[in-house]
Design a protein around this motif. Structure first.
Motif, mmCIF file in Angstrom:
data_model
loop_
_atom_site.group_PDB
_atom_site.id
_atom_site.type_symbol
_atom_site.label_atom_id
_atom_site.label_comp_id
_atom_site.label_asym_id
_atom_site.label_seq_id
_atom_site.Cartn_x
_atom_site.Cartn_y
_atom_site.Cartn_z
ATOM 1 N N ILE A 25 2.405 -19.273 -8.590
ATOM 2 C CA ILE A 25 2.022 -19.154 -7.185
ATOM 3 C C ILE A 25 2.417 -17.783 -6.634
ATOM 4 N N SER A 26 3.628 -17.329 -6.952
ATOM 5 C CA SER A 26 4.062 -16.005 -6.491
ATOM 6 C C SER A 26 3.116 -14.917 -6.993
ATOM 7 N N TYR A 27 2.717 -15.057 -8.261
ATOM 8 C CA TYR A 27 1.860 -14.055 -8.890
ATOM 9 C C TYR A 27 0.550 -13.874 -8.119
ATOM 10 N N PHE A 28 -0.006 -14.978 -7.628
ATOM 11 C CA PHE A 28 -1.290 -14.880 -6.933
ATOM 12 C C PHE A 28 -1.162 -14.510 -5.458
ATOM 13 N N VAL A 29 -0.063 -14.905 -4.808
ATOM 14 C CA VAL A 29 -0.012 -14.665 -3.365
ATOM 15 C C VAL A 29 0.758 -13.402 -2.988
ATOM 16 N N SER A 30 1.473 -12.814 -3.956
ATOM 17 C CA SER A 30 2.254 -11.636 -3.593
ATOM 18 C C SER A 30 1.439 -10.363 -3.803
ATOM 19 N N GLY A 31 1.971 -9.282 -3.296
ATOM 20 C CA GLY A 31 1.277 -8.007 -3.459
ATOM 21 C C GLY A 31 2.132 -6.886 -2.929
ATOM 22 N N ASN A 32 1.562 -5.697 -2.885
ATOM 23 C CA ASN A 32 2.275 -4.526 -2.378
ATOM 24 C C ASN A 32 3.617 -4.306 -3.070
ATOM 25 N N GLY A 33 3.654 -4.606 -4.357
ATOM 26 C CA GLY A 33 4.862 -4.324 -5.131
ATOM 27 C C GLY A 33 5.997 -5.302 -4.937
ATOM 28 N N VAL A 34 5.811 -6.325 -4.124
ATOM 29 C CA VAL A 34 6.868 -7.324 -3.965
ATOM 30 C C VAL A 34 6.818 -8.279 -5.166
ATOM 31 N N MET A 35 7.902 -8.289 -5.953
ATOM 32 C CA MET A 35 7.914 -9.117 -7.155
ATOM 33 C C MET A 35 9.192 -9.929 -7.219
ATOM 34 N N ASN A 36 9.071 -11.145 -7.757
ATOM 35 C CA ASN A 36 10.297 -11.901 -8.015
ATOM 36 C C ASN A 36 10.658 -11.776 -9.502
ATOM 37 N N ILE A 37 11.718 -12.447 -9.921
ATOM 38 C CA ILE A 37 12.201 -12.273 -11.296
ATOM 39 C C ILE A 37 11.106 -12.612 -12.302
ATOM 40 N N SER A 38 10.431 -13.753 -12.090
ATOM 41 C CA SER A 38 9.400 -14.164 -13.039
ATOM 42 C C SER A 38 8.327 -13.090 -13.187
ATOM 43 N N MET A 39 7.928 -12.506 -12.059
ATOM 44 C CA MET A 39 6.859 -11.517 -12.115
ATOM 45 C C MET A 39 7.303 -10.269 -12.854
ATOM 46 N N LYS A 62 -6.125 -12.754 6.818
ATOM 47 C CA LYS A 62 -5.820 -11.314 6.844
ATOM 48 C C LYS A 62 -4.322 -11.035 6.989
ATOM 49 N N ILE A 63 -3.505 -11.890 6.330
ATOM 50 C CA ILE A 63 -2.067 -11.607 6.301
ATOM 51 C C ILE A 63 -1.825 -10.700 5.104
ATOM 52 N N ASP A 64 -1.099 -9.605 5.315
ATOM 53 C CA ASP A 64 -0.815 -8.687 4.216
ATOM 54 C C ASP A 64 -0.023 -9.385 3.134
ATOM 55 N N LYS A 65 -0.508 -9.266 1.882
ATOM 56 C CA LYS A 65 0.188 -9.933 0.788
ATOM 57 C C LYS A 65 1.525 -9.240 0.519
ATOM 58 N N ILE A 121 -4.441 -20.431 -6.138
ATOM 59 C CA ILE A 121 -5.725 -19.848 -5.730
ATOM 60 C C ILE A 121 -6.033 -20.233 -4.279
ATOM 61 N N GLY A 122 -5.804 -21.509 -3.944
ATOM 62 C CA GLY A 122 -6.066 -21.970 -2.581
ATOM 63 C C GLY A 122 -5.281 -21.163 -1.558
ATOM 64 N N LEU A 123 -3.987 -20.976 -1.820
ATOM 65 C CA LEU A 123 -3.159 -20.235 -0.871
ATOM 66 C C LEU A 123 -3.590 -18.774 -0.784
ATOM 67 N N MET A 124 -3.976 -18.228 -1.927
ATOM 68 C CA MET A 124 -4.414 -16.843 -1.925
ATOM 69 C C MET A 124 -5.671 -16.678 -1.072
ATOM 70 N N LEU A 125 -6.614 -17.632 -1.209
ATOM 71 C CA LEU A 125 -7.831 -17.589 -0.392
ATOM 72 C C LEU A 125 -7.471 -17.690 1.085
ATOM 73 N N LEU A 146 5.873 -18.041 2.709
ATOM 74 C CA LEU A 146 5.053 -19.134 3.243
ATOM 75 C C LEU A 146 4.548 -20.031 2.112
ATOM 76 N N ALA A 147 4.121 -19.417 1.013
ATOM 77 C CA ALA A 147 3.624 -20.199 -0.124
ATOM 78 C C ALA A 147 4.735 -21.070 -0.701
ATOM 79 N N HIS A 148 5.933 -20.482 -0.806
ATOM 80 C CA HIS A 148 7.040 -21.263 -1.373
ATOM 81 C C HIS A 148 7.397 -22.449 -0.474
ATOM 82 N N ILE A 149 7.382 -22.216 0.842
ATOM 83 C CA ILE A 149 7.666 -23.337 1.747
ATOM 84 C C ILE A 149 6.611 -24.421 1.537
ATOM 85 N N SER A 150 5.358 -23.988 1.375
ATOM 86 C CA SER A 150 4.295 -24.994 1.281
ATOM 87 C C SER A 150 4.372 -25.805 -0.001
#
Lengths: 267, 272
Positions: free
Chosen positions: A204-218, A125-128, A115-119, A135-139
């Protein structure tokens, strides 16, 4: 009496491992089923593997997972390692402060970090999408690298690097040729941890990703609404890769050790 | 000495942005209402008060209950397994512990997905029951299903720290206990268990943290109606769109975990 105790202990261990591994093996078996049924094995086929390869959505998710895991691991390993090396040269106060901050993502529930990273990304205003996921994974990977490398650096004698520099090595050479080789086990542990954390991540991926970008878990999360044997095929491949990786990681040191002892005997 | 000091700088900047600022933002959201601009900000406790409403309090109690139950089951099952593993010779122990860790490497979503095909109404377990001539049981979307999924996923986190402290234990303590006339039960509770408490605390904290904040397992195995703390947070952000209330719940969750860790550390310190 003693035999009975031994037998019941063995049975308990077997039951526990069945609990862990049965779901995994059932997934693998039914990935080769020729029909959609999850209870009747109607015949052997590679049908679901073919569907898996032809499924654009799943294949792009595999690509996202793998590429993000590699990039996030590489970046967080470098960042975490240099931080761990630098940390030991600082006063206690600075050190503790940084380590405490570093502990926040490890201690916090994943969903809170997410949630923090998503906020943050929304406010900046970085496009999800791919970039925010990376960036989230690095963090969240870097703290784990630091915690596995830092104890190794702390165990080093500072004088060794200083001696190298007294003998004319530049700081960069001292770092590359003296410090890094000595903390390698910690770095490897960090790499392994970072890669699996990133590859397995869902929340974390679920909350910070968007625009149809999905990983295996999603993609698995989205497909569980109905039974879909292609997921079984995907699972089987992931499981096999992990089994092989774990086997290699655990067997290679044994072979190396044997080679060394053979070598020593020959001398 | 001073040469490598600067190496910390990138991470200080990076962690300020990705760790500190998000927490501050979450606090800001939690203590304000929507429609605030940064210029005329007004703080409020409303979001936290709302959490005390019976609907949300029930979600909290349910999460807590399920979390504690998961911890209890994992502790009993995990301690037993860790204890048995610690009785084997060292090379066998290493293999068994490796086998415990391997499932942890496999994607949690995939493992939870595997349980769906076993527990669903037309799944394997019901097929087995009907072969035995028994009535089929609806297991999906129940507490039972969520529990199975959670225990299966989190049990390794309990086994490994306990096994570590059991295998590090000096065996002569046990011999001394027997020599001094204690029976096996006394020896276990007064010596073995006491010495393994650091591992137990580690495992308990880990499993509690994972189970109280999970939202994937309840959603997949418990269904859409199954709401725990994690699901509540998720719905506030994904479907309801009340980020302020969602942030407040996230903060409550983080504080609960913080207190749990504090408390465990106190117990650990008091014990030594």
């Amino acid at each position: 009496m003693k035999r009975l105790a031994k037998i019941s202990m063995g049975v308990y261990v077997a039951l526990c491992f069945a609990f862990f591994y049965l779901p995994i093996f059932i997934t693998m078996i039914f990935s080769f089923n020729s029909s959609k049924s999850l209870t009747k094995f109607t015949g052997f086929s590679f049908k679901w593997y073919q569907e898996l390869i032809e499924n654009q959505e799943i294949m792009s998710a595999v690509w996202v997972s793998v590429s993000i895991a590699i990039l996030a691991t590489a970046i967080s390993t470098v960042l975490g390692t240099i931080t761990a090396i630098g940390l030991t040269r600082h006063r206690k106060l600075v050190k503790e402060w940084i380590l405490n901050v570093n502990n926040i993502p490890i201690m916090n529930p994943e969903i809170v970090t997410a949630i923090g990273l998503m906020l943050l990304f929304t406010a900046m205003k970085i496009d999800k999408g791919y970039v925010t996921m990376l960036l989230a994974h690095i963090s969240f990977c870097t703290p784990y690298v630091i915690t596995s490398v830092y104890p190794k650096v702390r165990g080093l004698d500072n004088n060794i690097a200083n001696a190298a520099m007294d003998l004319g090595a530049t700081p960069w050479q001292a770092l590359r040729k003296v410090i890094i080789p000595m903390i390698k086990p910690g770095i490897y542990a960090g790499v392994l941890l970072a890669f699996t954390m990133s590859f397995d991540d869902f929340v974390i991926s679920y909350f910070v990703s968007g625009n149809g970008v999905m990983n295996i878990s999603m993609i698995v999360y989205n497909m569980t609404k109905r039974t879909n044997p292609t997921i079984n095929a995907l699972s089987t491949i992931v499981i096999l890769v992990i089994f092989i990786a774990v086997a290699v990681v655990n067997i290679v040191p044994i072979i190396k050790r044997k080679k060394v002892t053979v070598h020593e005997k020959n001398n | 000495m001073r040469y490598f000091k600067k190496l910390v700088r990138p991470y200080i900047a990076w962690s300020a942005v990705v760790i500190i600022i998000p927490l501050i933002m979450m606090l800001l959201y939690a203590f304000t209402n929507s429609g605030n601009s940064l210029l005329n900000i007004q703080f409020t406790f409303e979001n936290f008060k709302r959490f005390a409403e019976p609907v949300y309090l029930n979600v909290f109690l349910k999460s807590l209950k399920l979390g504690l139950l998961t911890v209890a089951i994992c502790l009993v099952l995990g301690y037993t397994l860790a204890y048995i593993i610690a009785q084997f010779k060292e090379s066998t122990q290493n293999v068994l512990i490796l086998l415990v860790t391997v499932p942890m490497w496999i994607n949690m979503l995939l493992r939870t997905y595997a349980w769906i095909s076993i527990l669903s109404d037309n799944g394997l377990l019901n097929a087995l029951l009907s072969k035995l001539g028994l009535e089929p049981v609806s297991m999906m979307y129940t507490d039972f299903a969520v529990m199975i999924g959670q225990v299966c996923d989190f049990l390794p986190f309990m086994i490994i720290p306990i096994h570590t402290s059991l295998s590090k234990m000096d065996k002569s303590f046990i011999e001394a206990s027997y020599d001094l006339g204690a029976n096996p039960v006394q020896t276990f509770f007064k010596v073995v268990f006491k010495l393994s408490i650091p591992g137990v605390l580690n495992g308990v904290i880990m499993v509690f943290l994972l189970s109280i904040s999970t939202f994937v397992i309840p959603k997949l195995l418990g269904g859409g109606q199954y709401v725990l703390m994690g699901n509540l947070i998720e719905s506030q952000f994904v479907s309801v769109g009340d980020w302020n209330f969602g942030s407040a719940i996230s903060i409550i969750l983080a504080v609960i975990i913080l207190f749990a860790i504090r408390w465990m550390k106190k117990v650990d310190a008091a014990d030594n």
